[in-house]
Design a protein around this motif. Structure first.
Motif, mmCIF file in Angstrom:
data_model
loop_
_atom_site.group_PDB
_atom_site.id
_atom_site.type_symbol
_atom_site.label_atom_id
_atom_site.label_comp_id
_atom_site.label_asym_id
_atom_site.label_seq_id
_atom_site.Cartn_x
_atom_site.Cartn_y
_atom_site.Cartn_z
ATOM 1 N N GLN A 6 0.835 -1.200 0.000
ATOM 2 C CA GLN A 6 0.000 0.000 0.000
ATOM 3 C C GLN A 6 0.873 1.255 0.000
ATOM 4 O O GLN A 6 0.537 2.252 -0.594
ATOM 5 C CB GLN A 6 -0.915 0.021 1.218
ATOM 6 N N ALA A 7 1.989 1.199 0.710
ATOM 7 C CA ALA A 7 2.868 2.361 0.783
ATOM 8 C C ALA A 7 3.511 2.644 -0.566
ATOM 9 O O ALA A 7 3.829 3.772 -0.891
ATOM 10 C CB ALA A 7 3.946 2.139 1.843
ATOM 11 N N ALA A 8 3.704 1.587 -1.397
ATOM 12 C CA ALA A 8 4.354 1.779 -2.685
ATOM 13 C C ALA A 8 3.398 2.345 -3.723
ATOM 14 O O ALA A 8 3.837 2.903 -4.727
ATOM 15 C CB ALA A 8 4.931 0.449 -3.178
ATOM 16 N N GLN A 9 2.079 2.218 -3.529
ATOM 17 C CA GLN A 9 1.130 2.718 -4.507
ATOM 18 C C GLN A 9 1.060 4.242 -4.440
ATOM 19 O O GLN A 9 1.059 4.819 -3.361
ATOM 20 C CB GLN A 9 -0.265 2.142 -4.230
ATOM 21 N N PRO A 10 1.025 4.894 -5.594
ATOM 22 C CA PRO A 10 0.913 6.355 -5.572
ATOM 23 C C PRO A 10 -0.486 6.767 -5.118
ATOM 24 O O PRO A 10 -1.476 6.121 -5.445
ATOM 25 C CB PRO A 10 1.178 6.768 -7.017
ATOM 26 N N GLN A 11 -0.539 7.838 -4.393
ATOM 27 C CA GLN A 11 -1.810 8.357 -3.912
ATOM 28 C C GLN A 11 -2.502 9.133 -5.030
ATOM 29 O O GLN A 11 -1.879 9.910 -5.746
ATOM 30 C CB GLN A 11 -1.576 9.299 -2.711
ATOM 31 N N GLN A 12 -3.799 8.915 -5.178
ATOM 32 C CA GLN A 12 -4.562 9.638 -6.185
ATOM 33 C C GLN A 12 -5.057 10.942 -5.574
ATOM 34 O O GLN A 12 -5.577 10.954 -4.467
ATOM 35 C CB GLN A 12 -5.749 8.809 -6.658
ATOM 36 N N GLN A 13 -4.874 12.011 -6.301
ATOM 37 C CA GLN A 13 -5.357 13.305 -5.848
ATOM 38 C C GLN A 13 -6.820 13.443 -6.227
ATOM 39 O O GLN A 13 -7.197 13.178 -7.363
ATOM 40 C CB GLN A 13 -4.543 14.441 -6.501
ATOM 41 N N PRO A 14 -7.664 13.868 -5.296
ATOM 42 C CA PRO A 14 -9.072 14.041 -5.634
ATOM 43 C C PRO A 14 -9.268 15.245 -6.536
ATOM 44 O O PRO A 14 -8.501 16.205 -6.496
ATOM 45 C CB PRO A 14 -9.734 14.261 -4.269
ATOM 46 N N LYS A 15 -10.291 15.146 -7.356
ATOM 47 C CA LYS A 15 -10.594 16.250 -8.265
ATOM 48 C C LYS A 15 -11.304 17.341 -7.490
ATOM 49 O O LYS A 15 -12.076 17.059 -6.575
ATOM 50 C CB LYS A 15 -11.485 15.757 -9.408
ATOM 51 N N PRO A 16 -11.047 18.591 -7.823
ATOM 52 C CA PRO A 16 -11.705 19.668 -7.093
ATOM 53 C C PRO A 16 -13.216 19.574 -7.281
ATOM 54 O O PRO A 16 -13.716 19.318 -8.366
ATOM 55 C CB PRO A 16 -11.154 20.946 -7.694
ATOM 56 N N ALA A 17 -13.928 19.829 -6.222
ATOM 57 C CA ALA A 17 -15.381 19.711 -6.243
ATOM 58 C C ALA A 17 -16.005 20.987 -6.766
ATOM 59 O O ALA A 17 -15.584 22.079 -6.449
ATOM 60 C CB ALA A 17 -15.886 19.427 -4.834
ATOM 61 N N SER A 18 -17.018 20.786 -7.567
ATOM 62 C CA SER A 18 -17.720 21.952 -8.082
ATOM 63 C C SER A 18 -19.136 22.014 -7.547
ATOM 64 O O SER A 18 -19.770 23.042 -7.578
ATOM 65 C CB SER A 18 -17.745 21.923 -9.614
ATOM 66 N N GLY A 19 -19.627 20.898 -7.021
ATOM 67 C CA GLY A 19 -20.997 20.855 -6.548
ATOM 68 C C GLY A 19 -21.048 20.891 -5.026
ATOM 69 O O GLY A 19 -20.043 20.807 -4.326
ATOM 70 N N GLY A 20 -22.258 21.005 -4.474
ATOM 71 C CA GLY A 20 -22.439 21.055 -3.036
ATOM 72 C C GLY A 20 -22.239 19.702 -2.379
ATOM 73 O O GLY A 20 -21.966 19.619 -1.198
ATOM 74 N N ALA A 21 -22.396 18.606 -3.122
ATOM 75 C CA ALA A 21 -22.266 17.274 -2.547
ATOM 76 C C ALA A 21 -20.813 16.932 -2.240
ATOM 77 O O ALA A 21 -20.540 16.091 -1.398
ATOM 78 C CB ALA A 21 -22.855 16.241 -3.496
ATOM 79 N N ASP A 22 -19.872 17.557 -2.926
ATOM 80 C CA ASP A 22 -18.459 17.247 -2.745
ATOM 81 C C ASP A 22 -17.741 18.322 -1.930
ATOM 82 O O ASP A 22 -16.557 18.557 -2.112
ATOM 83 C CB ASP A 22 -17.776 17.095 -4.107
ATOM 84 N N ASP A 23 -18.446 18.958 -1.007
ATOM 85 C CA ASP A 23 -17.805 19.998 -0.189
ATOM 86 C C ASP A 23 -16.706 19.439 0.695
ATOM 87 O O ASP A 23 -15.730 20.120 1.006
ATOM 88 C CB ASP A 23 -18.849 20.693 0.698
ATOM 89 N N PHE A 24 -16.838 18.184 1.068
ATOM 90 C CA PHE A 24 -15.881 17.598 1.994
ATOM 91 C C PHE A 24 -14.899 16.671 1.295
ATOM 92 O O PHE A 24 -14.287 15.824 1.929
ATOM 93 C CB PHE A 24 -16.624 16.823 3.090
ATOM 94 N N SER A 25 -14.713 16.819 0.011
ATOM 95 C CA SER A 25 -13.841 15.900 -0.729
ATOM 96 C C SER A 25 -12.382 16.039 -0.294
ATOM 97 O O SER A 25 -11.672 15.037 -0.217
ATOM 98 C CB SER A 25 -13.970 16.136 -2.229
#
Length: 150
Positions: A120-139
């Motif tokens: 798990q430590a060797a896998q690259p971390q995926q960056q979350p996409k910036p949220a544009s809607g109200g549902a993804d405020d806590f992304s």
């Protein structure tokens, strides 16, 4: 009679030192010294010195001081035993119950250092996409939590 004379002499000497200190323009210190030097004189005038002298040469008073000392030793001994044993049974039961009811017992474990699963430590971390809607405020908060494995 001698004790009263000694206390009066101490007061006069203290007032003399306070006067010299005031002459050196240290008025706050001089006032404090004068206050301290008036205490023995006040004790003589109230009769407290006579009472202390009578108490010092009384065998009954010394026996009373011995009883007070024994009571103090018993009190301190019971406190030491109570601290060493971890308190009363009710306190220990409450502590065990609180430990069992912990929400996240491993939350205090450090999150830095070597991981238990190296793949798990060797896998690259995926960056979350910036949220544009109200549902993804806590992304971004979710991404931080995922990054730390929570």
């Amino acid at each position: 009679m001698i004790a009263e004379t000694v206390c009066s002499a101490v007061s006069v000497a203290g007032l003399g030192i306070a006067a010299v200190t005031a002459y050196r323009k240290r008025f706050l210190t001089a006032a404090r010294l004068a206050a301290y030097s008036l205490v023995p004189l006040g004790l003589v005038m109230t009769g407290a010195v006579e009472w202390v002298v009578d108490t010092a040469f009384s065998p009954t008073a010394w026996a009373g001081f011995g009883v007070l000392g024994a009571a103090w030793l018993m009190f301190m001994g019971t406190r030491a035993v109570e601290r060493r044993s971890g308190g009363t049974r009710k306190e220990r039961k409450a502590a065990k119950a609180a430990q069992r009811e912990a929400v996240a017992p491993a939350a205090s474990a450090p999150s830095l250092g070597r991981t238990a699963r190296p793949q798990q430590a060797a896998q690259p971390q995926q960056q979350p996409k910036p949220a544009s809607g109200g549902a993804d405020d806590f992304s971004d908060i979710e991404a931080i939590l995922k990054k730390h494995g929570i």
